[in-house]
Write an enzyme that holds these catalytic residues in place. Structure first.
Site, mmCIF file in Angstrom:
data_model
loop_
_atom_site.group_PDB
_atom_site.id
_atom_site.type_symbol
_atom_site.label_atom_id
_atom_site.label_comp_id
_atom_site.label_asym_id
_atom_site.label_seq_id
_atom_site.Cartn_x
_atom_site.Cartn_y
_atom_site.Cartn_z
ATOM 1 N N LEU A 1 0.832 -1.212 0.000
ATOM 2 C CA LEU A 1 0.000 0.000 0.000
ATOM 3 C C LEU A 1 0.859 1.253 0.000
ATOM 4 O O LEU A 1 0.473 2.287 -0.510
ATOM 5 C CB LEU A 1 -0.906 0.033 1.240
ATOM 6 C CG LEU A 1 -1.940 -1.080 1.372
ATOM 7 C CD1 LEU A 1 -2.636 -0.993 2.709
ATOM 8 C CD2 LEU A 1 -2.960 -0.983 0.249
ATOM 9 N N VAL B 1 3.891 -0.772 4.149
ATOM 10 C CA VAL B 1 2.560 -1.144 4.592
ATOM 11 C C VAL B 1 1.913 -2.019 3.524
ATOM 12 O O VAL B 1 1.926 -1.675 2.337
ATOM 13 C CB VAL B 1 1.700 0.107 4.857
ATOM 14 C CG1 VAL B 1 0.332 -0.297 5.390
ATOM 15 C CG2 VAL B 1 2.395 1.026 5.833
ATOM 16 N N LYS C 1 1.838 -3.125 8.879
ATOM 17 C CA LYS C 1 3.014 -2.280 8.751
ATOM 18 C C LYS C 1 4.231 -3.093 9.151
ATOM 19 O O LYS C 1 4.329 -3.551 10.285
ATOM 20 C CB LYS C 1 2.837 -1.073 9.672
ATOM 21 C CG LYS C 1 3.898 -0.041 9.532
ATOM 22 C CD LYS C 1 3.450 1.217 10.239
ATOM 23 C CE LYS C 1 4.264 2.394 9.767
ATOM 24 N NZ LYS C 1 3.681 3.649 10.197
ATOM 25 N N ASP D 1 3.609 13.684 14.515
ATOM 26 C CA ASP D 1 3.819 13.590 13.065
ATOM 27 C C ASP D 1 2.484 13.728 12.338
ATOM 28 O O ASP D 1 2.141 12.910 11.491
ATOM 29 C CB ASP D 1 4.541 12.293 12.703
ATOM 30 C CG ASP D 1 5.250 12.383 11.349
ATOM 31 O OD1 ASP D 1 5.352 13.506 10.799
ATOM 32 O OD2 ASP D 1 5.684 11.337 10.834
#
Ligand SMILES: *[C@@H]1O[C@H](CO)[C@@H](O)[C@H](O)[C@H]1NC(C)=O
Ligand SMILES: *[C@@H]1O[C@H](CO)[C@@H](O)[C@H](O)[C@H]1NC(C)=O
Ligand SMILES: *[C@@H]1O[C@H](CO)[C@@H](O)[C@H](O)[C@H]1NC(C)=O
Ligand SMILES: *[C@@H]1O[C@H](CO)[C@@H](O)[C@H](O)[C@H]1NC(C)=O
Ligand SMILES: *[C@@H]1O[C@H](CO)[C@@H](O)[C@H](O)[C@H]1NC(C)=O
Ligand SMILES: *[C@@H]1O[C@H](CO)[C@@H](O)[C@H](O)[C@H]1NC(C)=O
Ligand SMILES: *[C@@H]1O[C@H](CO)[C@@H](O)[C@H](O)[C@H]1NC(C)=O
Ligand SMILES: *[C@@H]1O[C@H](CO)[C@@H](O)[C@H](O)[C@H]1NC(C)=O
Ligand SMILES: *[C@@H]1O[C@H](CO)[C@@H](O)[C@H](O)[C@H]1NC(C)=O
Ligand SMILES: *[C@@H]1O[C@H](CO)[C@@H](O)[C@H](O)[C@H]1NC(C)=O
Ligand SMILES: *[C@@H]1O[C@H](CO)[C@@H](O)[C@H](O)[C@H]1NC(C)=O
Length: 662
Positions: A350, A358, A372, A472
């Site tokens: 992905l 991922v 992940k 983040d």
């Protein structure tokens, strides 16, 4: 290319600031692009002279009680372990006092003077009623009061015998008072009453405990001769009792008064502080240094040994830990995840970042998940300490359940193989839609996304027993479910970086373009998340990346924030709107509200930014629309006025404890 240059530039400025934070600091020149200072009161940047006017630059033949100051943006800690307990510092600056009123008619004359100052954080903003001979330094309450913690060197061009001035043109060293402890007459080339542009050097040397003032006209060459020298010890003064506040700001202040007026201009300024302890033969012979070094080494060894023992122990804990049932996250085996992703097939990839890839996976019970897979080199991955922390963090994050946070379903760690298993988000991440020229997100969807992100962040910050910072926040970390509902991903793990012996899976926290200015030198707080959220809001409205270049060819390196800020200050907010938004005109009110909120979130001073909770409220359709916040003191565009620090009215009346983050 340009983007690269931009990234490089931010990287360089980061390195510069980071070095400054340690012991030595250098230049904040006003003509440069560095946004180095904060101003309060009437201080403004004046493009016509390329200088800062410390007091009002508007002269309408009427003297006013004007006062102002600027301080360097980051505080200094002057305390050190040397004999004097204070650090040495040097500063040099070029200034000019312009006496637009000469003595004469109607009892109005020139005045009142300016000063270089060191002040504690509590006194960083301009004190009330500090005009006139107080020169913006302090007021009646603070005059002569030891809790003022101020050291200043004044340049005073008015004879005021009330405060013990020796002559109409003098320099003076001030401690918690405008009555100087030492003065020098400034005559001839250094005459302050003659509109001269002068450069001054102020140097404090902690080894001799002397402060020296030098001046030059038409030259930036430091003269050998000093004009003023104060030996603090010989006067029984201990600077360590004055400069003993953890966060001290350096800067300049100036004032005019009710019967006096003039301009106070500052053209350039540099400052260096050095906390390196110097030794003189008797106090610290080489032997002592060597002994100290070996003691330190021995201690370090012991600590290292102790840590190894602790790591050994944590290893066992780490490998036997079990998640409590109630947490609801599963520990998967690597085999399970491998088959869920058909051997981590490239077709199911992905996305890929610096630290992780991922994959889409399908578990045995047919639920779709995002897996992940963290890339780590083996040596690092095997550090037992990391594993213990990883597990500890997972337990915390596993309990964070909110409709706007991506749910963690499980994890896996086996030797060097680390995976996190999240719920699958069919519409991928926000950046894929926002920055794709063919993206079709309409305004009502974008607004819902912003509200969702705000709710998710507010929950992280306040909604749970432990404060969690995201650190983040960015479009790539906002994931969209089947109905384009927003969920924030990748939260919580950044904490690992703080505790860890090395990096976990992120080498740096934050993403260029989204990082609050204070992050380059200070700690992350809720308010730095708010800053990133503000940038995200501007991206959502404009459909442009935070660091993408503006379309204006003349303004090639302007970043999104500066561009939108300028438009908003001119009341042209709607020009920032993504042209792909068909319903923009009809929803102008909501859109302007979102832009203004974004700008408030991106203010330089963290304390002025709203909390995430307040953002949630301000994004509601019935919320009042905010005014555009004032322009910061220095931005790439020179034609702006300073931002005000006096606090009254602006800001959100937040408690200033945003620092207690963890
Ligand atoms: C300046 O301050 C004095 C009091 O110190 C006050 O009497 C005067 O009205 C003030 N002037 C202006 C223009 O604000
Ligand atoms: C200040 O300047 C003097 C003279 O140039 C120099 O000897 C001293 O090391 C400097 N101190 C600091 C803290 O930079
Ligand atoms: C002096 O300044 C402080 C801080 O601005 C303020 O609280 C105090 O009231 C001022 N004192 C006077 C006499 O104006
Ligand atoms: C000195 O300042 C402190 C705090 O600013 C204040 O509480 C105290 O009353 C002041 N002392 C005098 C003598 O004004
Ligand atoms: C302020 O500090 C100085 C130096 O330590 C001391 O001599 C003086 O008495 C103090 N003043 C007050 C009002 O406490
Ligand atoms: C400074 O100037 C004043 C008056 O011009 C004079 O009385 C005083 O002695 C001078 N001080 C020094 C240190 O030269
Ligand atoms: C300073 O300059 C002014 C104007 O040029 C002159 O009137 C004055 O006498 C000078 N003062 C000194 C002390 O040099
Ligand atoms: C200083 O500059 C002002 C304004 O330019 C002028 O009116 C004044 O006469 C000048 N003073 C001296 C001493 O040159
Ligand atoms: C400084 O510059 C001014 C104007 O350019 C000149 O009149 C003056 O003589 C210069 N002074 C020195 C010390 O060079
Ligand atoms: C600071 O500025 C002065 C005067 O322009 C100059 O002599 C000195 O070298 C500068 N110091 C630094 C560290 O830039
Ligand atoms: C400063 O004063 C102290 C105490 O009077 C004295 O011992 C020292 O030598 C003086 N330092 C200098 C550089 O004059």
């Amino acid at each position: 290319m340009e983007v690269k240059a931009l990234v490089l530039a931010s990287l360089l400025s980061f390195l510069r600031l980071a070095a400054g934070q340690s012991f030595t600091l250098s230049s904040a020149s006003f003509n440069s692009e560095e946004r180095g200072y904060l101003s309060s009161g009437d201080a403004t940047y004046e493009p016509s002279c390329g200088c800062v006017h410390l007091t009002t630059s508007e002269w309408n033949q009427q003297p006013v009680n004007s006062s102002g100051r600027i301080v360097y943006r980051h505080p200094f800690d002057f305390r050190d372990d040397s004999l004097r307990g204070v650090a040495s510092f040097n500063t040099s600056f070029t200034f000019q006092i312009v006496r637009v009123f000469e003595d004469g008619n109607s009892g109005i004359g020139p005045g009142a003077g300016m000063a270089f100052m060191l002040v504690p954080e509590a006194n960083m903003r301009l004190p009330k009623n500090s005009y006139g001979f107080y020169m913006g330094l302090l007021n009646e309450t603070m005059q002569g009061n030891n809790s003022t913690h101020m050291l200043a060197v004044e340049f005073d061009d008015v004879l005021n015998t009330d405060v013990g001035d020796p002559s109409a043109s003098h320099a003076g060293v001030d401690i918690n008072s405008v009555i100087s402890v030492a003065t020098a007459n400034l005559t001839g080339e250094f005459n302050l009453t003659a509109n001269y542009t002068l450069t001054a050097w102020i140097e404090y040397d902690a080894t001799t405990d002397c402060l020296e003032v030098r001046m030059a006209r038409n030259s930036t060459e430091r003269p050998r001769e000093f004009l003023l020298r104060t030996n603090f010890s010989s006067r029984g003064w201990k600077l360590s009792g004055v400069l003993n506040q953890e966060r001290m700001y350096v800067g300049f202040s100036a004032a005019t008064g009710q019967d006096c007026f003039q301009f106070h201009r500052l053209y350039a300024w540099n400052f260096t502080m050095s906390r390196v302890t110097k030794c003189n033969g008797v106090d610290c012979p080489v032997v002592k240094v060597l002994v100290a070094l070996s003691v330190a080494l021995a201690l370090a060894l012991m600590v290292a040994l102790a840590m190894v023992v602790v790591f050994r122990r944590t290893k066992k804990i780490a490998y036997t830990i079990h998640m409590p049932e109630s947490v609801g996250i599963t520990r998967f085996s690597f085999k399970e995840l491998r088959s869920a992703t058909r051997g981590f097939s490239k077709k199911l990839l992905l996305g890929r970042g610096g630290f992780a890839s991922v994959y889409k996976g399908t578990l045995k019970d047919r639920t779709a998940v995002a897996i992940k897979y963290l890339n780590r080199d083996k040596a690092e991955a095997d550090s037992e300490n990391s594993i213990a922390q990883f597990v500890a963090e997972i337990r915390v994050i596993g309990q964070l359940r909110h409709r706007n946070l991506v749910g963690l379903k499980g994890f896996c760690f086996e030797r060097a193989k680390f995976c996190l298993v999240y719920e699958y988000m069919p519409n991928r991440s926000l950046d894929k839609h926002l920055f794709d020229p063919k993206g079709k997100l309409e305004w009502h969807q974008r607004l819902a996304i912003l509200r969702g992100v705000a709710e998710g962040l507010a929950f992280l910050h306040e909604g749970w027993q432990q404060r969690v910072l995201h650190r983040d926040v960015k479009a790539a970390n906002v994931l969209l479910d089947a109905s384009f509902g927003a969920k924030l991903g990748d939260f919580g793990f950044s904490k690992l970086v703080d505790h860890g012996t090395g990096s976990w899976y992120m080498t740096a926290v934050g993403t260029t373009g989204y990082m609050a200015p204070e992050l380059y030198t200070g700690r992350a707080t809720e308010r730095s998340d708010v800053y990133s959220f503000g940038i995200l809001a501007l991206e959502v409205v404009s459909g442009r990346r935070a660091t993408s270049l503006s379309k204006d060819k003349n303004d090639e390196d302007s970043v999104l924030l500066d561009w939108v800020r300028e438009l908003a200050c001119d009341g042209r907010d709607m020009e920032a709107v993504d042209p792909r938004l068909h319903e923009a005109a009809a929803r102008a009110e909501d859109i302007v509200r979102a832009i203004r909120l974004g700008l408030h979130c991106c203010q330089l001073e963290a304390y002025k930014r709203p909390t995430m909770r307040a953002c949630c409220q301000l994004l509601q359709s019935n919320a009042a629309c905010l005014e555009a916040p004032p322009m910061p003191a220095i931005v790439s565009s020179p034609s702006v006025r300073g931002l005000s620090l006096d606090g009254s009215g602006e800001g959100f009346n937040v408690d200033d404890d945003a620092n207690h983050s963890s």
